[in-house]
Design an enzyme around this catalytic site. Structure first.
Site, short mmCIF file in Angstrom:
data_model
loop_
_atom_site.label_atom_id
_atom_site.label_comp_id
_atom_site.label_asym_id
_atom_site.label_seq_id
_atom_site.Cartn_x
_atom_site.Cartn_y
_atom_site.Cartn_z
N ASP A 102 1.36 -8.87 -3.00
CA ASP A 102 2.10 -8.33 -4.14
C ASP A 102 1.87 -9.24 -5.35
O ASP A 102 0.77 -9.74 -5.55
CB ASP A 102 3.58 -8.23 -3.78
CG ASP A 102 4.30 -7.09 -4.49
OD1 ASP A 102 4.53 -7.21 -5.71
OD2 ASP A 102 4.63 -6.09 -3.83
N HIS A 137 8.37 -8.38 -8.88
CA HIS A 137 8.23 -7.33 -7.88
C HIS A 137 8.05 -7.90 -6.47
O HIS A 137 8.71 -7.47 -5.52
CB HIS A 137 7.04 -6.44 -8.26
CG HIS A 137 6.90 -5.19 -7.47
ND1 HIS A 137 6.17 -5.13 -6.30
CD2 HIS A 137 7.37 -3.94 -7.68
CE1 HIS A 137 6.20 -3.90 -5.83
NE2 HIS A 137 6.93 -3.15 -6.64
N SER A 337 7.96 1.32 -3.46
CA SER A 337 7.74 -0.13 -3.29
C SER A 337 8.90 -0.78 -2.56
O SER A 337 8.73 -1.77 -1.85
CB SER A 337 7.61 -0.81 -4.66
OG SER A 337 6.35 -0.60 -5.21
#
Length: 397
Positions: A102, A137, A337
């Site tokens: 990620d 994220h 996600s």
């Protein structure tokens, strides 16, 4: 014009493989190489019997959360942890190695206290040690998989995981390349990952735009991008085969990826987009997102998130998911996600459970994760294509 191409070479198995502990050391990982080639040379390379797949390096992008909000003040397990029944599972993920590919991770966040974080940065050419999150994220996704409790709230599905591999494959702008992803998957497998979680997708529009800026007319750019898209799907499918074969019955690596957030059911019920790559590649488990329904309970009336792409393998909680915020504290995100790390966490719990029973193989792991998925907590009229086999469930023994 020369371009960067990924070349996946076939695994060579010794005619007389060693036994016991030496067998694992002797196994050969998939050999992912990067070559700068003219497209006219690619066909000759593909005819080489030692080459399994060739694909141009393609843009990859973060599957951006569709909504961000302040985390509600609460204690106890998040609704997502409850929905997958991790809060009632006797398993914690102890002894399991997970990888998160990620934007990196906030290593100073208290959610990761006590976890050994092995980090690599694949956004550059040299796979340097690093992987600090400058976007947020990756920190959020990692928190859902193995985060410790924060401010009295349980955010982690497998909060007993003690070793995590953090591959930074996306930069601060959310962009990366399929080249970086392929290198990171190979690295994570070599490091013994049981589970590899990826909340990202290939940027097809970005590739078309890139080709147009290079002078190709839109029609030719779109045609070229489709060819490259298919080549990358083939390469990732082949890489998944080799990754799983490398692990065999010792380290059965599971590749889990987000379905994507391009659907717009809130505008038109028929506006459904199919699962985005690399989740569509053979050997990947693709993940759709569900959210709380009108009942507001994690055990009944769950609905498909309007943004969630259709055609996924399984589903996970993906709306209003509270997890670690870069810089400290908690934040709520929504997106496939967020659903993906729930599935990765549940898979880690199954790894522990099957290993304890002496029955951990690639086949038993896939069967457990997929076979225990259920549509029971979902609204009765749910479209089965939207949730696949259903919401994943943690082991209860």
């Amino acid at each position: 014009m020369k371009e960067r191409f990924l070349v996946l070479r076939r695994v060579v198995t010794p005619s007389t493989p060693p036994a016991g502990a030496e067998a694992a050391a002797a196994r050969t990982l998939p050999d992912v190489q990067v070559h700068t080639l003219d497209r006219r040379d690619v066909q000759e390379l593909r005819s080489d019997p030692g080459v399994r797949a060739v694909a141009p390096s393609m843009p990859v992008r973060l599957i951006t959360p569709v909504q961000r909000s302040a985390a509600p003040t609460a204690t106890g397990p998040t609704w997502g942890v409850q929905a997958v029944r991790a809060d009632t599972s006797p398993r914690s993920g102890a002894g399991v190695v997970v990888a998160v590919l990620d934007t990196g991770i906030d290593v100073s966040h208290p959610a990761f206290s006590g976890v050994t974080l092995i980090r690599r940065d694949f956004t550059g050419p040299d796979d340097a040690e690093g992987g600090v999150d400058d976007q947020g994220h990756g920190t959020h996704c990692a928190g859902t998989i193995f985060g410790r409790d924060v401010e009295g709230q349980r955010i982690g599905v497998a909060r007993g995981v003690e070793r995590a591999l953090i591959g930074k494959v996306l930069g601060s702008n959310g962009g990366g390349t399929s080249e970086g992803i392929a290198r990171a998957i190979t690295w994570a497998t070599q490091q013994g990952a049981h589970v590899i979680s990826m909340s990202l997708g290939m940027d097809f529009p970005g590739l078309v735009a890139q080709l147009i800026t290079q002078g190709l007319p839109p029609e030719l750019a779109t045609s070229r991008a489709l060819v490259d898209y298919r080549a990358n799907l083939d390469l990732f499918g082949a890489l998944a085969d080799y990754t799983r074969a490398f692990g065999g019955d010792v380290v059965p690596t599971q590749l889990i990826a987000a379905a994507g957030n391009e659907s717009r059911r809130q505008q038109d019920p028929d506006w459904e987009v199919s699962v985005a790559p690399p989740a569509t590649a053979d050997g990947f488990t693709s993940v759709a997102a569900v959210g709380l329904g009108s009942a507001g309970r994690p055990d009944q009336g769950l609905v498909v998130a309007p943004f969630s792409n259709t055609g996924a393998t399984v589903a996970g909680p993906g709306v209003g998911v509270v997890s670690a915020r870069m810089g400290g504290g908690l934040v709520a995100f929504s997106g496939t996600s967020m659903a993906t790390p729930h599935v990765a966490g549940v898979t880690a719990l199954w790894v522990e459970a099957l290993a304890a029973a002496g029955d951990l193989t690639r086949l038993t792991l896939e069967t457990a994760v997929r076979g225990h998925a259920t549509r029971a907590p979902l609204v009765p009229d749910v479209d089965k294509l939207d949730v696949g086999l259903g919401l994943v469930q943690a082991p209860q023994t």
